[in-house]
Write a protein that holds these residues in place. Structure first.
Motif, PDB file in Angstrom:
ATOM      1  N   TYR A  72      -3.124   4.231 108.393  1.00 26.43           N
ATOM      2  CA  TYR A  72      -2.458   5.476 108.047  1.00 26.43           C
ATOM      3  C   TYR A  72      -2.755   6.560 108.746  1.00 26.43           C
ATOM      4  CZ  TYR A  72      -1.420   9.599 105.257  1.00 26.43           C
ATOM      5  OH  TYR A  72      -0.875  10.541 104.807  1.00 26.43           O
ATOM      6  N   ASP A  73      -1.833   7.215 109.339  1.00 25.39           N
ATOM      7  CA  ASP A  73      -1.778   8.311 110.188  1.00 25.39           C
ATOM      8  C   ASP A  73      -1.929   9.689 109.483  1.00 25.39           C
ATOM      9  OD1 ASP A  73      -1.833  10.080 112.412  1.00 25.39           O
ATOM     10  OD2 ASP A  73      -0.095   9.542 113.442  1.00 25.39           O
ATOM     11  N   GLY A  74      -3.058  10.251 109.517  1.00 24.38           N
ATOM     12  CA  GLY A  74      -3.294  11.646 108.670  1.00 24.38           C
ATOM     13  C   GLY A  74      -3.444  12.484 109.590  1.00 24.38           C
ATOM     14  N   ARG A  75      -3.465  12.451 110.902  1.00 22.84           N
ATOM     15  CA  ARG A  75      -3.553  13.442 111.792  1.00 22.84           C
ATOM     16  C   ARG A  75      -2.825  14.556 112.007  1.00 22.84           C
ATOM     17  NH1 ARG A  75      -3.438   9.356 117.058  1.00 22.84           N
ATOM     18  NH2 ARG A  75      -1.676   8.916 115.883  1.00 22.84           N
ATOM     19  N   GLU A  76      -3.323  15.870 111.878  1.00 23.50           N
ATOM     20  CA  GLU A  76      -2.314  16.939 112.072  1.00 23.50           C
ATOM     21  C   GLU A  76      -1.946  17.015 113.328  1.00 23.50           C
ATOM     22  OE1 GLU A  76      -1.852  19.516 109.898  1.00 23.50           O
ATOM     23  OE2 GLU A  76      -3.281  18.610 108.472  1.00 23.50           O
ATOM     24  N   GLY A  77      -0.440  17.184 113.358  1.00 21.89           N
ATOM     25  CA  GLY A  77       0.233  17.538 114.580  1.00 21.89           C
ATOM     26  C   GLY A  77       0.775  16.038 115.306  1.00 21.89           C
ATOM     27  N   SER A  78       0.534  15.112 114.633  1.00 26.97           N
ATOM     28  CA  SER A  78       0.843  13.953 115.117  1.00 26.97           C
ATOM     29  C   SER A  78       2.301  13.459 114.841  1.00 26.97           C
ATOM     30  CB  SER A  78       0.073  12.447 114.560  1.00 26.97           C
ATOM     31  OG  SER A  78       0.478  11.258 114.894  1.00 26.97           O
ATOM     32  N   PRO A  79       2.956  12.863 115.835  1.00 30.50           N
ATOM     33  CA  PRO A  79       4.419  12.753 115.588  1.00 30.50           C
ATOM     34  C   PRO A  79       4.560  11.588 114.485  1.00 30.50           C
ATOM     35  CG  PRO A  79       3.913  11.897 117.766  1.00 30.50           C
ATOM     36  CD  PRO A  79       2.788  12.631 117.122  1.00 30.50           C
ATOM     37  N   THR A  80       3.620  10.917 114.076  1.00 31.93           N
ATOM     38  CA  THR A  80       3.707   9.807 113.123  1.00 31.93           C
ATOM     39  C   THR A  80       2.800   9.967 111.989  1.00 31.93           C
ATOM     40  OG1 THR A  80       1.997   8.362 114.385  1.00 31.93           O
ATOM     41  CG2 THR A  80       4.218   7.877 114.791  1.00 31.93           C
ATOM     42  N   ARG A  81       2.482  11.377 111.738  1.00 33.68           N
ATOM     43  CA  ARG A  81       1.883  11.536 110.425  1.00 33.68           C
ATOM     44  C   ARG A  81       2.373  11.154 109.683  1.00 33.68           C
ATOM     45  NH1 ARG A  81      -2.059  15.152 108.750  1.00 33.68           N
ATOM     46  NH2 ARG A  81      -1.645  16.181 106.803  1.00 33.68           N
ATOM     47  N   ASP A  82       1.360  10.757 108.529  1.00 33.57           N
ATOM     48  CA  ASP A  82       1.801  10.365 107.230  1.00 33.57           C
ATOM     49  C   ASP A  82       2.578   8.906 107.073  1.00 33.57           C
ATOM     50  OD1 ASP A  82       0.966  12.524 105.756  1.00 33.57           O
ATOM     51  OD2 ASP A  82       2.632  13.600 105.831  1.00 33.57           O
ATOM     52  N   ARG A  83       2.408   8.216 108.311  1.00 26.83           N
ATOM     53  CA  ARG A  83       3.302   6.930 108.450  1.00 26.83           C
ATOM     54  C   ARG A  83       2.095   5.819 108.131  1.00 26.83           C
ATOM     55  NH1 ARG A  83       6.913   5.835 113.635  1.00 26.83           N
ATOM     56  NH2 ARG A  83       7.723   7.511 112.450  1.00 26.83           N
ATOM     57  N   THR A  84       2.528   4.608 107.649  1.00 26.76           N
ATOM     58  CA  THR A  84       1.418   3.673 107.185  1.00 26.76           C
ATOM     59  C   THR A  84       2.029   2.715 108.165  1.00 26.76           C
ATOM     60  OG1 THR A  84       2.799   2.865 105.388  1.00 26.76           O
ATOM     61  CG2 THR A  84       0.814   4.142 105.067  1.00 26.76           C
ATOM     62  N   MET A  85       1.145   1.533 108.639  1.00 28.82           N
ATOM     63  CA  MET A  85       1.577   0.572 109.197  1.00 28.82           C
ATOM     64  C   MET A  85       0.760  -0.741 108.733  1.00 28.82           C
ATOM     65  SD  MET A  85       0.928   0.027 113.380  1.00 28.82           S
ATOM     66  CE  MET A  85       1.064  -1.332 114.115  1.00 28.82           C
ATOM     67  N   GLU A  86       1.211  -1.688 108.381  1.00 27.70           N
ATOM     68  CA  GLU A  86       0.879  -3.003 107.883  1.00 27.70           C
ATOM     69  C   GLU A  86       0.923  -4.267 108.736  1.00 27.70           C
ATOM     70  OE1 GLU A  86       2.076  -5.707 104.145  1.00 27.70           O
ATOM     71  OE2 GLU A  86       1.408  -3.494 103.650  1.00 27.70           O
ATOM     72  N   LEU A  87      -0.050  -4.913 109.204  1.00 30.48           N
ATOM     73  CA  LEU A  87       0.131  -6.338 109.816  1.00 30.48           C
ATOM     74  C   LEU A  87      -0.945  -7.233 109.230  1.00 30.48           C
ATOM     75  CD1 LEU A  87      -0.947  -5.957 113.320  1.00 30.48           C
ATOM     76  CD2 LEU A  87      -0.954  -3.904 111.833  1.00 30.48           C
ATOM     77  N   ASN A  88      -0.344  -8.598 109.553  1.00 35.77           N
ATOM     78  CA  ASN A  88      -1.295  -9.713 109.359  1.00 35.77           C
ATOM     79  C   ASN A  88      -1.874 -10.214 110.649  1.00 35.77           C
ATOM     80  OD1 ASN A  88      -0.966  -9.306 106.641  1.00 35.77           O
ATOM     81  ND2 ASN A  88      -0.068 -11.013 106.214  1.00 35.77           N
ATOM     82  N   ILE A  89      -3.152 -10.305 110.932  1.00 34.53           N
ATOM     83  CA  ILE A  89      -3.551 -11.166 112.059  1.00 34.53           C
ATOM     84  C   ILE A  89      -4.424 -12.341 111.645  1.00 34.53           C
ATOM     85  CG2 ILE A  89      -3.699  -8.967 113.342  1.00 34.53           C
ATOM     86  CD1 ILE A  89      -6.362  -8.549 112.973  1.00 34.53           C
ATOM     87  N   SER A  90      -4.252 -13.338 112.498  1.00 30.81           N
ATOM     88  CA  SER A  90      -4.643 -14.493 112.042  1.00 30.81           C
ATOM     89  C   SER A  90      -4.958 -15.284 113.678  1.00 30.81           C
ATOM     90  CB  SER A  90      -4.018 -15.432 111.275  1.00 30.81           C
ATOM     91  OG  SER A  90      -4.383 -16.785 111.527  1.00 30.81           O
ATOM     92  N   PRO A  91      -6.017 -16.150 113.904  1.00 37.03           N
ATOM     93  CA  PRO A  91      -6.124 -16.881 115.109  1.00 37.03           C
ATOM     94  C   PRO A  91      -5.016 -18.057 115.139  1.00 37.03           C
ATOM     95  CG  PRO A  91      -7.946 -17.392 113.624  1.00 37.03           C
ATOM     96  CD  PRO A  91      -7.058 -16.156 112.965  1.00 37.03           C
ATOM     97  N   GLU A  92      -4.599 -18.439 114.157  1.00 37.37           N
ATOM     98  CA  GLU A  92      -3.654 -19.389 113.865  1.00 37.37           C
ATOM     99  C   GLU A  92      -1.985 -19.088 114.129  1.00 37.37           C
ATOM    100  OE1 GLU A  92      -4.676 -22.627 114.014  1.00 37.37           O
ATOM    101  OE2 GLU A  92      -6.597 -21.871 113.858  1.00 37.37           O
ATOM    102  N   LYS A  93      -1.593 -18.049 113.627  1.00 36.35           N
ATOM    103  CA  LYS A  93      -0.486 -17.312 113.515  1.00 36.35           C
ATOM    104  C   LYS A  93      -0.101 -16.180 114.517  1.00 36.35           C
ATOM    105  CE  LYS A  93       0.294 -19.139 109.221  1.00 36.35           C
ATOM    106  NZ  LYS A  93       0.454 -18.914 107.698  1.00 36.35           N
TER     107      LYS A  93
END
Length: 149
Positions: A72-93
């Motif tokens: 979650y980007d809570g940085r003041e002045g960031s162009p992506t402020r208030d954006r969330t990002m979700e990803l799954n990571i795994s050594p297999e996939k």
């Protein structure tokens, strides 16, 4: 995507004897410096969140199981402020390094059975004075973890 966050595909070499998982080299363009490396285990459905480093870059890779990483980007002045990002990571996939710059709130949840292992090659040794924490269900971050109320 969130500005400054990088998702770098990683190499995995496997044969009948097992696997070699590459994570981070000094010669990688996204390498900053070495501070410490640690491993965090997490059981299925368990959430470890939220953390925000003020100085340190985190470099996450899942070396066993599967982990959902949420940012979650809570940085003041960031162009992506208030954006969330979700990803799954795994050594297999999806074997990848998630490079998380300072100022990005982050957490993760175990997805793999019976346990998952996350490696973090941080750019600084642990220092509680540069770390902010929130509970996983904090209202300040607009995200609901699977299985949470």
């Amino acid at each position: 995507m969130i500005e400054g966050v990088r998702v770098v595909p990683l190499q995995r070499f496997a044969d009948e004897r097992g696997s070699v998982l590459l994570m981070l080299k000094e010669t990688d363009p996204h390498f900053v410096r070495f501070g410490e490396i640690y491993f965090s285990t997490v059981y299925p459905g368990v959430v470890k969140a939220w953390k925000n480093h003020r100085r340190m870059d985190a470099n996450y890779a899942c070396v066993h199981g599967c982990i959902k990483v949420v940012l979650y980007d809570g940085r003041e002045g960031s162009p992506t402020r208030d954006r969330t990002m979700e990803l799954n990571i795994s050594p297999e996939k999806t074997y990848a390094l998630v490079v998380i710059p300072p100022g990005i709130w982050h957490g993760f949840q175990g997805v793999g059975e019976p346990i998952s292992v996350l490696a973090n090659c941080a750019t600084e040794p642990s220092d509680p004075s540069e770390l902010d924490r929130l509970d996983p269900d904090a209202e300040a971050i607009p995200y609901k973890w699977a299985g949470s109320a």
